[in-house]
Write a protein that holds these residues in place. Structure first.
Motif, short mmCIF file in Angstrom:
data_model
loop_
_atom_site.label_atom_id
_atom_site.label_comp_id
_atom_site.label_asym_id
_atom_site.label_seq_id
_atom_site.Cartn_x
_atom_site.Cartn_y
_atom_site.Cartn_z
N GLN A 76 44.73 62.03 41.78
CA GLN A 76 44.34 61.95 42.97
C GLN A 76 42.88 61.09 43.05
OE1 GLN A 76 44.94 63.78 46.17
NE2 GLN A 76 46.81 63.45 44.87
N ALA A 119 39.97 51.79 46.63
CA ALA A 119 40.17 50.38 46.60
C ALA A 119 38.86 49.92 46.95
CB ALA A 119 41.09 49.58 47.35
N VAL A 143 40.94 48.14 42.27
CA VAL A 143 42.04 48.85 42.64
C VAL A 143 42.25 50.09 41.71
CG1 VAL A 143 44.20 49.20 43.86
CG2 VAL A 143 42.77 47.34 44.31
N THR A 144 42.37 51.44 42.09
CA THR A 144 42.71 52.46 41.46
C THR A 144 43.94 53.16 41.97
OG1 THR A 144 40.53 52.80 40.61
CG2 THR A 144 42.11 54.46 40.08
N LYS A 145 45.06 53.37 41.29
CA LYS A 145 46.04 54.10 41.50
C LYS A 145 46.73 55.29 40.88
CE LYS A 145 49.85 54.41 44.35
NZ LYS A 145 49.75 55.07 45.90
N SER A 146 46.86 56.48 41.44
CA SER A 146 47.30 57.60 40.60
C SER A 146 48.44 57.33 39.95
CB SER A 146 47.09 58.77 41.34
OG SER A 146 45.96 58.89 41.89
N ASP A 169 38.76 54.57 50.59
CA ASP A 169 38.95 55.80 49.89
C ASP A 169 40.09 56.75 50.17
OD1 ASP A 169 38.40 58.34 48.61
OD2 ASP A 169 36.14 57.98 48.60
N HIS A 170 41.13 56.96 49.32
CA HIS A 170 42.06 57.76 49.45
C HIS A 170 42.53 58.87 48.28
CE1 HIS A 170 43.69 55.35 52.99
NE2 HIS A 170 43.31 54.43 52.53
N THR A 171 41.09 59.17 47.95
CA THR A 171 40.98 60.18 46.72
C THR A 171 41.54 61.59 47.37
OG1 THR A 171 38.52 60.46 46.78
CG2 THR A 171 39.61 58.55 45.42
N TYR A 195 45.77 57.30 35.72
CA TYR A 195 45.87 56.49 36.90
C TYR A 195 45.96 55.16 36.29
CZ TYR A 195 40.76 56.87 35.36
OH TYR A 195 39.96 56.76 34.77
N ASP A 250 51.73 61.31 42.39
CA ASP A 250 51.48 61.33 43.76
C ASP A 250 51.69 63.01 43.86
OD1 ASP A 250 50.58 61.13 46.25
OD2 ASP A 250 52.43 60.42 47.06
N ASP A 302 43.18 57.69 44.25
CA ASP A 302 43.53 56.34 44.88
C ASP A 302 42.32 55.75 45.51
OD1 ASP A 302 45.97 57.40 43.98
OD2 ASP A 302 47.08 56.61 45.41
#
Length: 854
Positions: free
Chosen positions: A401, A405, A379-382, A442-444, A344, A385, A403
């Protein structure tokens, strides 16, 4: 040369006696009661007959140097200056002295001096214990510091048993912060274990790092450094198939000086930029065999700070500052059994506005107010996807998995009143460690995570659990903490000093309001003060740590619909309706309380030479009500699981219910031995050896037991337990042309847990152990490392003191012996890597530096 031989040589060096010296020097610093430097103060050294032997003036950092001295008896004198009372102390000089600390007080306030490692008598002051690790800014230039990271360099001198749930506590200029906030060259001093039982802080001495930054100055001064490393000079990592093309570039420095011509305003600014093109090593087992590769993990970090100080009068000083830090990381989390696709990317930014107001109200009363406004964005982004695929002890692939902020707006406040009267030195304070409004998106785990017990199960498409979540995922909440304290240092007799303190802490999310922490320490110096006995005890309350309250806010069954399906069909059918599966929850237990630890110690300091002090101490700790998690809705296994394949949860309306409880405990017993001082011309610095045993029955707030209905059956070695630890920091052949900075570490291994790899308790946790096997019964390998620095200053001008200019050049070697220090051991019986490490710390690396100071 083996680590054992290295240690023997170091100990031999420490035992050598000093050579005779005829030309000596005294170096030190002058500070006010808050720890701030006092520039421009005159320092005199007179013989017993009153003849002036040497004179100097403190520079912008409060430092002074008295040169060309002969052995003998002297008086160290600082005349009355800028509202501070005069200071006089006897000094018996037999060898050069470094790190003299003189604290000036206003009239009627007792004065004190701490001549580190050289004073012919020790001090009973609670902050003068010789088990303190103290490194000045000048000394930091003389030791090998990897990537200019001061906190990481000194963290080994901390004790994990004294830490908090939120990690290492960093105190910067008296305020608890997340990071240092200034570049390395702008640090004036770093201390660990300063006044272990101080009521001013939430953590004991070995659980915090106290950093003092450099002040402004009435004259211009500055420093610029360039540090670089390249893979061509590095040894290959133990698991790396080939040496990756790594490079690092660090640009760092600071500048300070006056603002205007009235001499009342000064500034200091610092900056650093890190450009690091690093790599991680993947060492995993996939369906087709071994996976071994290097993965580039570049990262960038920028840091800027500015502070302006104005003296409205000799009694009133105001400082206003601003800090900025921004960083980016690519392919974070990759390495060991984690494949590149499961990495990530990180982006973070922190802005701080700092106000520091010091006011001398009366000759014996000082008020200091520190206020910091902090804003954070993370901000964390995988990288990929895709669903996450985890095979126990073999590989982690798919998407991370991860994602998410986060934003945070926080106020930190420290209001401290210092009062001195007769034999009493009293400090009283009210603190807001954090008054914080936070938001999280939270979109993890939106595409889900599938876990397999083994590669065989992976090949057969038979996972033991599938987890996923859907929903808005946004939560707003407050995390507030309040603290207050009072502490009195009392000089009971000339040989006995006591420190009495009481602290109160409160935090949101926990219902108890009676968190009072009494603290007590005593120091007794019989005879001539060459031996001091110290003892102390105190209560220390913990916090929820990190940002765990966000978990409770998000997983309330409304903001996020989180599910767990055991033994699912795989692959998951397209268009699967999560709403038909009961949601998971996270909640605090109704009886949760704030964890606390009772720490106690007894020790002795002995000055065996005018320049050498050794200490021995026993230290114990009993932790009560430690945090742990438990699935309060775990399936109840039938008497004979073989005869039943149905394991329903007691409440069918919910899935897993993560319940945070305060039912854990821990116990520490430790013997600490330390050396501090200068062994002739051969070594100057400090060394610590600790023999300890740290046990508990919980791995922390997110740790689940294997049996949810018998959570106390987890007693064993703590995750951080190291039976033996040796740390050394200092200089070999100091103050000579050929001098080496040295940092040495020797540790025994930490424990890890043997597991079956299967979900034998049908909770989806997969943390079951074989019958009769306890927690943390396996042992990882130890750590042995030697870091060296050769650095030399080239004088560019004939002037001395503040007018001197230097060009410096140095080379540091980290892990000189190229010892393989293994990490990330596999405890799953289902893995072919069982009891094997999957990662190793870096091999030998060279770091070059060039700098300019004026």
């Amino acid at each position: 040369m083996s680590p054992r031989h290295l240690l023997a040589l170091l100990l031999l060096a420490l035992s050598c006696s000093s050579f005779a010296q005829t030309v000596l020097s005294v170096r030190g610093s002058i500070l006010d009661p808050t720890g701030a430097a006092i520039p421009g103060a005159t320092v005199r050294l007179e013989t017993t007959a009153g003849v002036l032997a040497s004179q100097s003036e403190s520079d912008a950092k409060g430092n002074f140097t008295l040169n060309n001295l002969s052995p003998g008896n002297y008086s160290l004198i600082v005349p009355t200056y800028s509202g501070f009372a005069a200071y006089t102390a006897p000094l018996h000089l037999t060898t050069s002295i470094a790190n003299v600390k003189i604290t000036l007080f206003t009239q009627s306030i007792n004065q004190e001096v701490n001549v580190d490692d050289t004073n012919q008598s020790l001090s009973t002051d609670s902050s003068a214990n010789k088990d303190t690790v103290s490194v000045s800014g000048d000394d930091l230039r003389k030791i090998p510091v990897f990537d200019q990271d001061i906190v990481a360099t000194l963290t080994p001198f901390l004790d994990s048993s004294a830490g908090s749930s939120g990690g290492t506590t960093i105190i910067v200029d008296g305020v608890e912060m997340k990071s240092v906030g200034v570049s390395a060259s702008a640090i004036q001093e770093v201390r660990i274990n300063n006044d272990p039982y101080s009521a001013e802080f939430t953590r004991p001495g070995r659980g915090r790092i106290e950093i003092t930054t450099k002040p402004g100055s009435p004259i211009f001064h500055g420093e610029a450094n360039f540090i670089f490393r390249d893979a061509i000079f590095n040894a290959k990592n133990y698991f790396s198939p080939v040496r990756p093309p790594e490079t690092r570039r660090i640009y760092e420095g600071h500048i300070g000086g006056p603002v205007g011509r009235d001499g009342h305003t000064s500034f200091i600014a610092s900056a650093s930029y890190r450009q690091q093109d690093t790599a991680s090593v993947v060492n995993a087992i996939g369906p087709n065999g071994v996976i071994s590769e290097n993965v580039l993990t570049p990262n960038r970090n920028s840091q800027y700070s500015m502070r302006v100080t104005h003296d409205f009068s000799p009694n009133h000083r105001l400082s206003v500052g601003y800090n900025y830090e921004g960083s980016t990381s690519t392919n974070a989390g990759v390495g060991g059994i984690t494949l590149p696709e499961a990495g990530y990317n990180l982006n973070s930014r922190e802005d701080d506005a700092i106000f520091n107001d010091r006011l001398i109200l009366t000759p014996n009363l000082i008020n200091q107010l520190l206020v910091t406004f902090e804003k954070d964005e993370d901000v964390t982004k995988s990288v990929t996807d895709a669903p996450s695929i985890q095979v126990s002890g073999s590989f982690i692939g798919g998407g991370a998995q991860a994602d998410i902020a986060r934003t945070e707006n926080t106020i930190h406040v420290n209001e401290i009143l210092t009062w001195s009267h007769g034999k009493h030195y009293v400090r009283f304070g009210v603190q807001l460690p954090q008054f914080s409004r936070r938001a999280v998106d939270d979109h993890t785990n939106r595409l889900g995570t599938v876990k397999f017990a083994s590669l065989t199960n992976y090949s057969a498409n038979t996972p033991y659990v599938f987890t996923a979540q859907q929903g808005v995922g946004r939560a707003l909440y407050w995390i507030n903490e309040l603290g207050s304290f009072v502490q009195d240092q009392i000089k009971l007799t000339p040989h006995l000093q006591a420190s009495l303190g009481l602290r109160y802490d409160w935090q949101t999310f926990l219902p108890d309001n009676n968190n009072f922490s009494p603290r007590l320490s005593l120091a007794y110096a019989p005879g001539k003060g060459k031996t001091i006995f110290r003892t102390g005890t105190g209560f220390f309350y913990d916090r929820t740590g990190g940002d765990f309250p966000a978990t409770v806010k998000l997983h309330n069954g409304v903001v996020l619909h989180s599910i767990q399906i055991q033994n699912p069909t795989f692959p998951i059918p397209p268009g699967f309706d999560f709403n038909n599966v009961p949601t998971n929850l996270a909640r605090f237990d109704a009886h949760v309380r704030t964890p606390y630890a009772i720490q106690y110690s007894v020790g002795v300091e002995r000055q065996i030479h005018k320049t050498i002090t050794v200490t021995a101490a026993y230290r114990g700790q009993a932790g009560v009500k430690s945090f742990r998690s438990r699935d309060a809705n775990a399936p109840i296994l039938p008497p004979d699981p073989i005869l039943s394949s149905n394991y329903p949860r007691p409440n069918l309306n919910y899935g897993q219910i993560q319940q945070i409880e305060s039912g854990g405990r821990n116990l520490l017993n430790a013997l600490d031995l330390s050396f501090r001082g200068q062994a002739g011309r051969w070594f100057s610095g400090q060394a610590q050896y600790t023999f300890s045993r740290f046990e508990n029955n919980t791995g922390g707030i997110n740790a689940f037991p294997q049996n949810q209905y018998n959570p106390n059956n987890e007693w064993g070695r703590a995750d951080q337990d190291r039976r033996q630890r040796f740390n050394l920091i200092g200089n070999i052949n100091p103050d000579h042309w050929l001098s080496l900075g040295v940092i040495a570490t020797l540790y025994t291994g930490t424990p890890y847990t043997e597991t079956t790899g299967n979900d034998d308790f049908h909770t989806g946790l997969g943390n079951a152990r074989p019958d009769g096997v306890g927690r943390n019964t396996l042992k990882a390998g130890g750590v042995a490392s030697l870091d060296l620095l050769y650095d030399h200053d080239f004088r560019l001008t004939r002037e001395t003191g503040d007018k001197a200019k230097f060009l410096s050049a140095g080379v540091s070697a980290f892990n000189v012996l190229n010892h393989a220090n293994f990490t990330s051991y596999i405890g799953s019986l289902n893995s072919s890597l069982f009891e094997h490490p999957t990662a190793a710390l870096a091999g030998r690396q060279l770091q070059f530096s060039i700098g300019y100071r004026f």
